[in-house]
Design a protein around this motif. Structure first.
Motif, mmCIF file in Angstrom:
data_model
loop_
_atom_site.group_PDB
_atom_site.id
_atom_site.type_symbol
_atom_site.label_atom_id
_atom_site.label_comp_id
_atom_site.label_asym_id
_atom_site.label_seq_id
_atom_site.Cartn_x
_atom_site.Cartn_y
_atom_site.Cartn_z
ATOM 1 N N TYR A 1 4.786 3.207 12.064
ATOM 2 C CA TYR A 1 3.911 2.893 10.928
ATOM 3 C C TYR A 1 3.234 4.156 10.395
ATOM 4 C CZ TYR A 1 -0.021 1.199 8.218
ATOM 5 O OH TYR A 1 -0.940 1.003 7.215
ATOM 6 N N GLN A 2 2.669 4.938 11.290
ATOM 7 C CA GLN A 2 1.973 6.153 10.864
ATOM 8 C C GLN A 2 2.930 7.145 10.199
ATOM 9 O OE1 GLN A 2 0.122 7.357 14.510
ATOM 10 N NE2 GLN A 2 -1.746 6.212 14.059
ATOM 11 N N HIS A 3 4.098 7.304 10.770
ATOM 12 C CA HIS A 3 5.075 8.228 10.189
ATOM 13 C C HIS A 3 5.484 7.766 8.795
ATOM 14 C CE1 HIS A 3 9.124 9.916 9.501
ATOM 15 N NE2 HIS A 3 8.536 11.002 9.950
ATOM 16 N N LEU B 1 3.393 -2.527 9.819
ATOM 17 C CA LEU B 1 2.061 -2.870 10.294
ATOM 18 C C LEU B 1 2.075 -4.234 10.985
ATOM 19 C CD1 LEU B 1 -0.906 -2.122 10.549
ATOM 20 C CD2 LEU B 1 -1.278 -3.144 8.291
ATOM 21 N N ARG B 2 2.835 -5.164 10.441
ATOM 22 C CA ARG B 2 2.971 -6.482 11.061
ATOM 23 C C ARG B 2 3.621 -6.363 12.437
ATOM 24 N NH1 ARG B 2 6.045 -8.919 7.186
ATOM 25 N NH2 ARG B 2 4.315 -8.587 5.773
ATOM 26 N N THR C 1 4.941 9.743 5.089
ATOM 27 C CA THR C 1 6.116 10.311 4.431
ATOM 28 C C THR C 1 6.632 9.500 3.244
ATOM 29 O OG1 THR C 1 7.590 9.226 6.017
ATOM 30 C CG2 THR C 1 6.884 11.474 6.530
ATOM 31 N N CYS C 2 6.174 8.273 3.085
ATOM 32 C CA CYS C 2 6.660 7.415 2.001
ATOM 33 C C CYS C 2 6.014 7.834 0.681
ATOM 34 C CB CYS C 2 6.326 5.960 2.311
ATOM 35 S SG CYS C 2 6.712 4.806 0.975
ATOM 36 N N ARG C 3 6.820 8.096 -0.306
ATOM 37 C CA ARG C 3 6.297 8.499 -1.615
ATOM 38 C C ARG C 3 5.460 7.407 -2.259
ATOM 39 N NH1 ARG C 3 11.369 11.581 -4.542
ATOM 40 N NH2 ARG C 3 11.510 13.245 -3.008
ATOM 41 N N GLN C 4 5.910 6.179 -2.145
ATOM 42 C CA GLN C 4 5.183 5.072 -2.766
ATOM 43 C C GLN C 4 3.825 4.863 -2.098
ATOM 44 O OE1 GLN C 4 7.322 1.381 -2.988
ATOM 45 N NE2 GLN C 4 5.559 0.238 -3.687
ATOM 46 N N ALA D 1 1.656 7.941 -3.168
ATOM 47 C CA ALA D 1 1.317 8.018 -4.592
ATOM 48 C C ALA D 1 0.418 6.863 -5.033
ATOM 49 C CB ALA D 1 2.583 8.032 -5.432
ATOM 50 N N ASP D 2 0.706 5.678 -4.550
ATOM 51 C CA ASP D 2 -0.045 4.496 -4.982
ATOM 52 C C ASP D 2 -1.282 4.229 -4.136
ATOM 53 O OD1 ASP D 2 1.922 4.152 -6.849
ATOM 54 O OD2 ASP D 2 2.900 2.497 -5.801
ATOM 55 N N THR D 3 -1.359 4.848 -2.988
ATOM 56 C CA THR D 3 -2.397 4.580 -1.989
ATOM 57 C C THR D 3 -2.488 3.096 -1.639
ATOM 58 O OG1 THR D 3 -4.232 4.412 -3.572
ATOM 59 C CG2 THR D 3 -3.758 6.603 -2.693
ATOM 60 N N VAL D 4 -1.412 2.388 -1.882
ATOM 61 C CA VAL D 4 -1.277 0.979 -1.523
ATOM 62 C C VAL D 4 -0.016 0.871 -0.676
ATOM 63 C CG1 VAL D 4 -0.882 -1.342 -2.405
ATOM 64 C CG2 VAL D 4 -2.358 0.216 -3.658
ATOM 65 N N PRO D 5 -0.096 0.203 0.463
ATOM 66 C CA PRO D 5 1.091 0.107 1.322
ATOM 67 C C PRO D 5 2.269 -0.573 0.617
ATOM 68 C CG PRO D 5 -0.855 -0.693 2.472
ATOM 69 C CD PRO D 5 -1.245 -0.464 1.050
ATOM 70 N N CYS D 6 3.439 0.010 0.769
ATOM 71 C CA CYS D 6 4.657 -0.585 0.217
ATOM 72 C C CYS D 6 5.112 -1.718 1.140
ATOM 73 C CB CYS D 6 5.734 0.490 0.073
ATOM 74 S SG CYS D 6 6.484 1.030 1.629
ATOM 75 N N PRO D 7 6.107 -2.495 0.740
ATOM 76 C CA PRO D 7 6.571 -3.603 1.586
ATOM 77 C C PRO D 7 7.036 -3.154 2.979
ATOM 78 C CG PRO D 7 7.392 -3.888 -0.638
ATOM 79 C CD PRO D 7 6.731 -2.530 -0.595
ATOM 80 N N VAL D 8 7.642 -1.983 3.069
ATOM 81 C CA VAL D 8 8.086 -1.495 4.382
ATOM 82 C C VAL D 8 6.882 -1.201 5.266
ATOM 83 C CG1 VAL D 8 9.301 0.366 5.588
ATOM 84 C CG2 VAL D 8 10.252 -0.584 3.484
#
Length: 53
Positions: free
Chosen positions: A15-17, A39-40, A21-24, A27-34
């Protein structure tokens, strides 16, 4: 160290990695679906360690 401890540490690391490293996520400061999925997985591993069968 138990396999549950290993699973918890791996889920947290994954999760931390991803969030670092995820651009989304960056950039969005909102967690992407992945990130939400990872996290789940981490939360489920943490709950499993807290309530062993």
């Amino acid at each position: 160290m138990s396999s549950q401890d290993d699973a918890l540490r791996q889920a947290q690391t994954d999760y931390q990695h991803h969030t670092q490293t995820c651009r989304q996520c960056y950039a969005d400061t909102v967690p992407c679906p992945v990130a939400k999925h990872l996290l789940r997985v981490y939360n489920n591993a943490r709950r499993g360690l807290a309530h062993p069968k």
